[in-house]
Design a protein around this motif. Sequence first.
Motif, PDB file in Angstrom:
ATOM      1  N   ASP A 183       6.228 -36.906 -46.186  1.00 55.06           N
ATOM      2  CA  ASP A 183       5.554 -38.033 -45.392  1.00 55.06           C
ATOM      3  C   ASP A 183       5.802 -38.088 -44.218  1.00 55.06           C
ATOM      4  N   THR A 184       6.992 -37.437 -43.651  1.00 48.26           N
ATOM      5  CA  THR A 184       7.305 -37.221 -42.212  1.00 48.26           C
ATOM      6  C   THR A 184       6.302 -36.288 -41.627  1.00 48.26           C
ATOM      7  N   LYS A 185       6.023 -36.606 -40.109  1.00 48.73           N
ATOM      8  CA  LYS A 185       4.910 -35.782 -39.691  1.00 48.73           C
ATOM      9  C   LYS A 185       5.829 -34.549 -38.909  1.00 48.73           C
ATOM     10  N   PRO A 186       5.412 -33.376 -38.850  1.00 50.28           N
ATOM     11  CA  PRO A 186       6.234 -32.102 -38.449  1.00 50.28           C
ATOM     12  C   PRO A 186       6.152 -32.323 -36.892  1.00 50.28           C
ATOM     13  N   ASP A 187       6.851 -31.482 -36.251  1.00 51.22           N
ATOM     14  CA  ASP A 187       7.065 -31.602 -34.806  1.00 51.22           C
ATOM     15  C   ASP A 187       5.616 -30.945 -34.210  1.00 51.22           C
ATOM     16  N   LYS A 188       5.042 -29.887 -34.965  1.00 49.74           N
ATOM     17  CA  LYS A 188       3.783 -29.459 -34.471  1.00 49.74           C
ATOM     18  C   LYS A 188       3.003 -28.815 -35.513  1.00 49.74           C
ATOM     19  N   GLU A 189       1.588 -28.992 -35.277  1.00 52.31           N
ATOM     20  CA  GLU A 189       0.490 -28.579 -36.350  1.00 52.31           C
ATOM     21  C   GLU A 189      -0.170 -27.288 -36.038  1.00 52.31           C
ATOM     22  N   VAL A 190       0.064 -26.270 -36.903  1.00 53.90           N
ATOM     23  CA  VAL A 190      -0.577 -24.935 -36.626  1.00 53.90           C
ATOM     24  C   VAL A 190      -1.535 -24.760 -37.467  1.00 53.90           C
ATOM     25  N   THR A 191      -2.836 -24.155 -37.150  1.00 49.71           N
ATOM     26  CA  THR A 191      -4.097 -23.981 -37.847  1.00 49.71           C
ATOM     27  C   THR A 191      -4.431 -22.317 -37.799  1.00 49.71           C
ATOM     28  N   LEU A 192      -4.173 -21.816 -38.981  1.00 50.83           N
ATOM     29  CA  LEU A 192      -4.438 -20.468 -39.109  1.00 50.83           C
ATOM     30  C   LEU A 192      -5.864 -20.359 -39.636  1.00 50.83           C
TER      31      LEU A 192
END
Length: 428
Positions: free
Chosen positions: A38-47
Amino acid sequence: MINKWSKLLPILLAVILVLAGCGSKDKQGAANSAGSGDTKPDKEVTLTFWHHYSTASPEEKTLKEVLIPKFEEENPGIKVKPVAFTWEDLHKKLQISGSAGELPDVARLDIIWVPEFQKSGLLQQLDAFEDFAEVSGGLLEGPLSTAKVGDHYYGLPLNTNTKVLFWNKEMLTQSGVEQAPETTEQFFEALGKIKSKYEKSWGFGEPALQGWNILPWIWSNGGDVLSPDFTTADGYLNSPATVDIITKLKTAFAAGQISGFKPGDVAVTEGHASGSYAMMAEGPWAVAQFQSQFPDFDVEMASFPKGSTGSIQVLGGEDIGIFSKDKQEESWKFVKFMVSEAAQVEMGKIGQIPVNLASMENADVKAIDYYPPFLEQLKTAKARPPVSAWPQIDGVINDAMSKIFMTDADVKTELDAAASAINALLKD
């Protein structure tokens, strides 16, 4: 005494509060590291993932609706954007994008493209990752070898395949042929009998004249395209063994016994089910097509006809490679997921022969009754030459065969010219 404790009390309370605060932070940190998702990651990466699974096919549906959602659930912070192309368009797009610097992060590659894109410096070296040996050790050795160029690996096998002989039992029986031809001699005899019985049909359907289609005939007859060290085509593509089998195929085509590769011809797989072609050589995807489009058609399969050196079909399949330079860790996670047991089982259930050893023992995969003929044929299947110029060489073969079959050109003369053109490509 009272005065002494009254002076110490504020200090003790301060220490207790600090310790309590540290404890609550440690507990919260442990909760976060345990991760409920449920915790939001520090950054979101799109591949971006470029592939050539047919649009609206079971493979693309499974990719989009099962595999990618599962990967994203297991890897919070990483999103995957799939982009579909046709086989030919994907190859061209990667070539063009490589020059323009607009490549995907990960791509599904035909096994014959790996040397080309490695030579161009576009593919990342995968055996540089620490756990490469562990991951690759769980995959089939033959398909894994298709991703190796020189001493390093620039991909992992995603699926494997080959072709077998499909034969229409009713058409052959009515033509006086009681079983699938086991040898090339029996094959050409059967073509004549089928034509005599079915004047408006063909004994064999061949959808194209590229290496994928022609090489099995050449190899099984003792010929080849290149020398064992891949340095020359002279003496191989134009050898007596190659000339012999191509001449026999041309004669059968001229007699109206083979068709399927000319513009306007009946599509081969559909034509096989509807009685236009008594035989064809195709992969496991054809069975899936029959089941969905022609459920009443009785599918019969056998090994490819043996020549002087055996029944040698072409090894097919796809590899998965990384193009990204700045998202390598995330890309590697996706590559590992796609060759994992879980992902391979899902694709295996819809006709993609797995390369993951554990997945091949899965009950759902083993329950697929049409896999055995292909697994048997894979034992003698042969990979196309692992040279960077293969796509261009394939074009030379196609042009030569088109001229041989559709004009009155001499077979040996055309193969000599093709061998010279291929040698020029090998020197580039």
